[in-house]
Design an enzyme around this catalytic site. Structure first.
Site, PDB file in Angstrom:
ATOM      1  N   ASP A 294     101.366   1.689 -33.091  1.00  9.02           N
ATOM      2  CA  ASP A 294     100.750   0.948 -32.419  1.00  9.02           C
ATOM      3  C   ASP A 294      99.441   0.548 -32.825  1.00  9.02           C
ATOM      4  O   ASP A 294      98.704   0.250 -32.122  1.00  9.02           O
ATOM      5  CB  ASP A 294     101.135   1.498 -31.217  1.00  9.02           C
ATOM      6  CG  ASP A 294     101.224   3.324 -31.428  1.00  9.02           C
ATOM      7  OD1 ASP A 294     100.770   3.344 -32.099  1.00  9.02           O
ATOM      8  OD2 ASP A 294     101.332   3.504 -29.784  1.00  9.02           O
TER       9      ASP A 294
ATOM     10  N   HIS B   7      97.428   6.258 -30.661  1.00  8.26           N
ATOM     11  CA  HIS B   7      97.180   7.493 -29.503  1.00  8.26           C
ATOM     12  C   HIS B   7      96.826   8.855 -30.202  1.00  8.26           C
ATOM     13  O   HIS B   7      97.585   8.996 -30.853  1.00  8.26           O
ATOM     14  CB  HIS B   7      97.849   7.175 -28.028  1.00  8.26           C
ATOM     15  CG  HIS B   7      98.347   5.986 -27.582  1.00  8.26           C
ATOM     16  ND1 HIS B   7      99.635   5.286 -28.120  1.00  8.26           N
ATOM     17  CD2 HIS B   7      97.991   5.194 -26.781  1.00  8.26           C
ATOM     18  CE1 HIS B   7      99.823   4.355 -26.903  1.00  8.26           C
ATOM     19  NE2 HIS B   7      98.706   4.720 -26.264  1.00  8.26           N
TER      20      HIS B   7
ATOM     21  N   HIS C   8     102.650  13.251 -27.592  1.00 10.95           N
ATOM     22  CA  HIS C   8     102.024  13.731 -26.438  1.00 10.95           C
ATOM     23  C   HIS C   8     102.739  14.632 -25.427  1.00 10.95           C
ATOM     24  O   HIS C   8     101.890  15.316 -24.612  1.00 10.95           O
ATOM     25  CB  HIS C   8     101.744  12.469 -25.229  1.00 10.95           C
ATOM     26  CG  HIS C   8     101.268  11.094 -25.663  1.00 10.95           C
ATOM     27  ND1 HIS C   8      99.922  11.303 -26.561  1.00 10.95           N
ATOM     28  CD2 HIS C   8     101.818   9.606 -26.087  1.00 10.95           C
ATOM     29  CE1 HIS C   8      99.385  10.600 -26.751  1.00 10.95           C
ATOM     30  NE2 HIS C   8     101.152   8.928 -26.257  1.00 10.95           N
TER      31      HIS C   8
ATOM     32  N   ASP D 201      99.217   8.016 -35.221  1.00  9.43           N
ATOM     33  CA  ASP D 201      99.639   7.103 -33.921  1.00  9.43           C
ATOM     34  C   ASP D 201      98.276   6.625 -33.612  1.00  9.43           C
ATOM     35  O   ASP D 201      97.474   7.032 -34.080  1.00  9.43           O
ATOM     36  CB  ASP D 201     100.188   8.160 -33.202  1.00  9.43           C
ATOM     37  CG  ASP D 201     101.211   6.403 -31.997  1.00  9.43           C
ATOM     38  OD1 ASP D 201     102.405   6.583 -32.011  1.00  9.43           O
ATOM     39  OD2 ASP D 201     100.236   7.096 -31.214  1.00  9.43           O
TER      40      ASP D 201
HETATM   41  C1  SS9 Z   1      98.769   1.232 -21.438  1.00  2.00           C
HETATM   42  C2  SS9 Z   1      99.112   2.691 -20.387  1.00  2.00           C
HETATM   43  C3  SS9 Z   1      99.757   3.607 -21.607  1.00  2.00           C
HETATM   44  C4  SS9 Z   1     100.916   5.357 -22.476  1.00  2.00           C
HETATM   45  C5  SS9 Z   1     101.076   4.788 -23.972  1.00  2.00           C
HETATM   46  C6  SS9 Z   1     102.100   6.631 -24.755  1.00  2.00           C
HETATM   47  C7  SS9 Z   1     102.752   5.414 -25.887  1.00  2.00           C
HETATM   48  C8  SS9 Z   1     103.084   7.048 -27.082  1.00  2.00           C
HETATM   49  N1  SS9 Z   1      97.817   0.874 -20.994  1.00  2.00           N
HETATM   50  N2  SS9 Z   1     101.013   4.458 -21.000  1.00  2.00           N
HETATM   51  S1  SS9 Z   1     103.041   6.448 -28.246  1.00  2.00           S
HETATM   52 ZN    ZN Z   2     101.461   5.269 -29.170  1.00  4.77          ZN
END
Ligand code: SS9
Ligand code: ZN
Length: 343
Positions: free
Chosen positions: A285, A197, A159, A195
């Site tokens: 994830d 995300h 990120h 990932d």
């Molecule tokens: C979910 C909030 C998400 C950030 C997640 C970052 C994961 C990085 N309710 N918060 S792999």
């Molecule tokens: Zn993630």
């Protein structure tokens, strides 16, 4: 497969995380990385080495110097003013405000950080420097001839953008590794991000370049974090036009309901790019039981991901990203690596 790991990541342990209006234990815990490295040892994946020190220079190839300087010094500034509590921003330069770097630490936190879930603690920089060292040591092993290597980094990094940290990520370790491989003479490097995300930071860093292809399979960002990037129409800009491929998946997608197909599409794009080597942003994830993910991969799917990646027959640097079902993060991540080795 060689694994590079440093236990210096343990220096950072966020106290709490604000989720849905409530303080809860933070999801990115030291135990995640401990479970991963224990699983690597348990299955006998290969040698585990500690990283060589690399300083900040490799990170400065993909992040600005004022940003790295901020990360290095933010805690001491915050601590002097506010004491022992984690440093978390509460105001951001949102769309209609101005792009000005403030003087005060509270303003600078919001300037460089995009969410309230990525605290700076006393040990954050120590952890981040260790991650840079791990990513570089892994890239160097690949450059010296290893066929595949695992950078067992914590926290995730994908990120983090040139001047932005969010989503538990401070420095973009996958981007550091990819850039290092370019700097060592590779002409084209592909980054495959699996990932849950979207890897908004990696996309941003390489968006205008044709020497690094970024391909990401992730939960649709119209519905989930990081929301503001990761959409299917983002294809790159200037020289980078056509060298960014986002494959957003509907929430609930599993191996047979779209994921395997998306992976195939990703691999075809990478193959057509004819890269010299591959960096994999390895997040798990996507697991059906992940507490913050809503895709539906099962344990056995992870070995299939590894096998599919192997079919590219490219020198491959796996860089650890997310995975928050702590009991399964080691099993699932190492399944990808074993699947790769078995094929
Ligand atoms: C979910 C909030 C998400 C950030 C997640 C970052 C994961 C990085 N309710 N918060 S792999
Ligand atoms: Zn993630």
């Amino acid at each position: 497969m060689l694994t590079v790991y440093s236990d210096a990541h343990q220096a950072h342990h966020a106290k709490q995380e604000l989720i849905g209006g409530q303080f809860q234990p933070a999801f990115d815990t030291p135990q995640r990385a401990v479970n991963i490295i224990e699983r690597v040892a348990e299955v006998g994946l290969g040698r585990i080495v500690t990283p060589e020190a690399h300083g900040t220079a490799p990170a400065l190839r993909v992040h600005s110097s004022r940003f790295i300087e901020f990360l290095r010094t933010a805690w001491s500034e915050w601590h002097a003013k506010k004491g022992d509590s984690d440093a978390i921003p509460l105001i951001w330069p949102s769309r209609t405000l101005r792009d000005i770097e403030p003087r005060d630490i509270e303003g600078r936190l919001g300037y460089f950080c995009a969410d309230a879930g990525t605290p700076i603690t006393a040990g954050t920089w120590k952890m981040v420097q260790a991650g840079i060292d791990v990513a570089c040591t892994a890239a160097d092993a690949l450059q010296r001839g290893d066929r595949a290597v695992f950078a067992a980094t914590r926290p995730p990094g994908h990120h983090a953008g040139k001047e932005l940290f969010l989503g538990y990520c401070y420095v973009n370790f996958a981007a550091v590794a990819a850039q290092r491989l370019i700097d060592q003479g590779n002409r084209r490097v592909a980054v495959l991000d699996v990932d849950y995300h979207h890897g908004n930071g990696t996309q941003e860093i390489f968006y205008d370049r044709s020497d690094v292809l970024f391909v990401s399979i992730h939960a649709d960002t119209r519905d989930v974090f990081p929301f503001f990037l990761g959409h299917a129409d983002e294809t790159g800009t200037a020289d980078g036009e056509g060298f960014n491929l986002n494959l957003p998946q509907a929430l609930g997608t599993g191996w047979n309901s779209g994921y395997a197909q998306a992976l195939q599409q990703a691999l075809e794009r990478i193959e057509a790019f004819r890269p010299d080597c591959l960096v994999v942003s390895l997040g798990v994830d996507t697991y059906e039981l992940d507490p913050i993910g809503q895709l539906a991969l099962r344990c056995e799917d992870y070995a299939e991901i590894g096998k599919s990646i192997r079919s590219l027959a490219l020198p491959t640097c796996f860089v650890m990203e997310g995975g928050y079902m702590v009991d399964h993060v080691g099993i699932n991540a190492v399944e990808v690596l074993r699947g790769y080795e078995s094929a």
